[in-house]
Design a protein around this motif. Structure first.
Motif, PDB file in Angstrom:
ATOM      1  N   LEU A  55       9.660   1.280   5.114  1.00  0.00           N
ATOM      2  CA  LEU A  55       9.586   1.880   6.447  1.00  0.00           C
ATOM      3  C   LEU A  55       8.310   1.467   7.166  1.00  0.00           C
ATOM      4  N   ALA A  56       7.177   1.569   6.474  1.00  0.00           N
ATOM      5  CA  ALA A  56       5.896   1.221   7.095  1.00  0.00           C
ATOM      6  C   ALA A  56       5.879  -0.245   7.520  1.00  0.00           C
ATOM      7  N   ALA A  57       6.350  -1.121   6.635  1.00  0.00           N
ATOM      8  CA  ALA A  57       6.403  -2.549   6.967  1.00  0.00           C
ATOM      9  C   ALA A  57       7.337  -2.800   8.145  1.00  0.00           C
TER      10      ALA A  57
ATOM     11  N   ILE B 237       0.831  -1.205   0.000  1.00  0.00           N
ATOM     12  CA  ILE B 237       0.000   0.000   0.000  1.00  0.00           C
ATOM     13  C   ILE B 237       0.864   1.253   0.000  1.00  0.00           C
ATOM     14  N   ALA B 238       1.818   1.335   0.942  1.00  0.00           N
ATOM     15  CA  ALA B 238       2.664   2.530   1.040  1.00  0.00           C
ATOM     16  C   ALA B 238       3.530   2.701  -0.203  1.00  0.00           C
TER      17      ALA B 238
ATOM     18  N   SER C  36       6.175   5.603  -2.098  1.00  0.00           N
ATOM     19  CA  SER C  36       7.444   5.177  -2.686  1.00  0.00           C
ATOM     20  C   SER C  36       7.864   3.836  -2.103  1.00  0.00           C
ATOM     21  N   GLU C  37       8.884   3.233  -2.715  1.00  0.00           N
ATOM     22  CA  GLU C  37       9.418   1.966  -2.210  1.00  0.00           C
ATOM     23  C   GLU C  37       9.936   2.120  -0.788  1.00  0.00           C
ATOM     24  N   ARG C  38      10.668   3.201  -0.545  1.00  0.00           N
ATOM     25  CA  ARG C  38      11.234   3.405   0.793  1.00  0.00           C
ATOM     26  C   ARG C  38      10.141   3.585   1.832  1.00  0.00           C
ATOM     27  N   ALA C  39       9.091   4.306   1.461  1.00  0.00           N
ATOM     28  CA  ALA C  39       7.977   4.469   2.388  1.00  0.00           C
ATOM     29  C   ALA C  39       7.348   3.120   2.711  1.00  0.00           C
ATOM     30  N   GLY C  40       7.229   2.264   1.707  1.00  0.00           N
ATOM     31  CA  GLY C  40       6.676   0.938   1.934  1.00  0.00           C
ATOM     32  C   GLY C  40       7.530   0.122   2.886  1.00  0.00           C
TER      33      GLY C  40
END
Length: 451
Positions: free
Chosen positions: A128-130, A116-117, A122-126
């Motif tokens: 980080l969230a995970a 989702i993120a 972005s990939e980095r946001a994804g």
């Protein structure tokens, strides 16, 4: 080739995070908390009614909750062989199998949030969230509790991940798949019943030309699945329900305060033997009297309870020890000395509870900042803004507990990563500007302003 392409750098990192999440949850289940006490409460009820529903097709009486978690724990009990001389062993085995499966689902939730993120930001946001969800103490503990939250979160964010990932490529079949998965979420927690209507509105905003086909596929699939429980109850118990009952009970507890079934019956002057209609009428009468006699008091109570549920981290009650919040309040009122504050850190389960508080408020504050910073992309993000508003609005009226607001936690962390990425870029740009323009120099624009 497609499989190899899927396992790119970021997907491998996301899988690594999911594996770490699973190992942490298994460590908690198999090493730290191997013998939880499930002798009473909701878990005991789920186990008993789940076994009856799966093995016999019926229960001792009508149940208010949706069926999916009952089917989940009941199926495990039906599969694990029972033996009259070794009952305790098999009960322990059934519980541990359920907890391990929930650990796997909780790790899967990290992958859904990554997807989702990544799709939204972005990939980095994804990643980080995970990563934050992987090490979240509340989620680690939740995977070991035999309650419906883990299963609900798995289906809820599984459906959201599919919906968000395929946003520009939705077909009637994929929209139907989203509706089916969200139907599974509703058959786990009935409070989610009306939310898919919001996705229909969102599709009208982002897929106007294909809105009718896509929304029809989603709604038909969703309603068809949810209706199976309605049909079962009509046939088995001759009663009409949609997803689950208990709305009036939660309204009553929201007005009067949380109470056990026995305490609620005493307050309503009814008995367990009274039929459902008499119970509903008693609740309606009590609600009418409570709200009409003091409407401002009712509103104030609802706001206070919802605020308290927001500010109290979920799963601190897992640690049956003195409250950190109460200890801090007592210290502030009676002591305020550094030594007294240090003494609080020596209380039982202080550090695990502090970790719960730290993660809770970090997600809440950074998530709120991220929602504000990302507001320009509100069309794309509307389902996630909507989920927060939906759960907040529902529990502004119904009973509000930290457990009931817990499904918003992944959304807060999705937006929190956006806030962190924004702060990181701001700091990077600030450092870069300092390097490009050493102290004592001025930028052309500033120089022009000075002239």
């Amino acid at each position: 080739m497609k499989a190899l392409n899927f396992l790119n750098k970021y997907n491998r990192q996301a899988l690594s995070i999911a594996i770490i999440a699973l190992l942490l949850r298994l460590l908690f289940i198999l090493v730290i908390d191997t013998s939880p006490d499930y002798s009473g409460g909701d878990t005991n009820w789920y186990m008993q009614y789940g076994r009856a529903l799966v093995t016999t097709g019926t229960t001792a009486g009508p149940v208010q909750t949706p069926p999916l978690y009952l089917v989940f724990v009941g199926s495990i009990q039906a599969i694990v062989p029972s033996h009259p001389d070794s009952g305790e062993y098999y009960i322990y085995t059934e519980m541990q199998i359920a907890r391990v499966l929930q650990a796997i689902m909780s790790a899967g939730l990290c992958l859904f949030v990554y997807s989702i993120a990544r799709s939204l930001f972005s990939e980095r946001a994804g990643l980080l969230a995970a990563g934050f969800l992987a090490v979240s103490p509340a989620l680690v503990i939740e995977s070991g509790l035999l309650l419906s939250e883990t299963l609900f979160l798995f289906f809820l964010f599984g459906g959201f991940a599919l919906y968000t990932h395929l946003q520009g490529q939705l077909t009637p079949w994929s929209a139907a798949s989203v509706g089916f998965i969200l139907g599974l979420a509703t058959l786990t927690r009935a409070v989610f019943l009306l939310f898919p209507c919001g996705l229909v509105v969102h599709l009208l905003l982002v897929q106007r030309e294909r809105w009718l086909r896509l929304s029809s596929a989603l709604v038909v699939s969703y309603c068809a699945l949810v209706s199976t429980w309605t049909i079962y109850n009509l046939v088995e118990w001759d009663r009409f329900i949609i997803a689950g009952e208990g709305l009036m009970s939660f309204l009553h507890q929201g007005a009067e305060g949380k109470a056990s079934p026995r305490e609620a019956d005493i307050a309503l002057d009814i008995s367990p033997e009274d039929d459902a209609e008499d119970r509903v009428n008693a609740i309606k009468t009590k609600l009418k009297d409570t709200i009409t006699n003091d409407p401002l008091g009712w509103v104030g109570h609802r706001v206070e309870e919802l605020t308290s549920a927001y500010l109290q981290p979920h799963n601190t009650v897992y640690f049956r020890s003195e409250s950190i919040k109460d200890n801090v309040e007592d210290w502030w009122q009676d002591d305020r000395s550094p030594g007294g504050l240090i003494d609080i850190t020596h209380s039982e389960a202080f550090w695990p509870k502090l970790a719960l508080y730290g993660f809770h408020f970090a997600g809440l504050i950074l998530g709120g900042v991220g929602m504000v910073l990302a507001r320009r992309e509100w069309r794309m993000l509307l389902p996630y803004y909507g989920l927060v508003l939906y759960f907040t609005g529902i529990h502004l009226i119904l009973l509000a507990l930290p457990r009931y607001l817990f499904p918003m936690v992944p959304v807060w962390w999705i937006f929190a990563t956006f806030a962190l990425m924004h702060i990181w870029r701001w700091q990077h740009d600030k450092r870069q500007a300092t390097v490009d323009d050493p102290p004592g120099t001025t930028t052309p624009a500033l120089h022009k302003m000075q002239e």
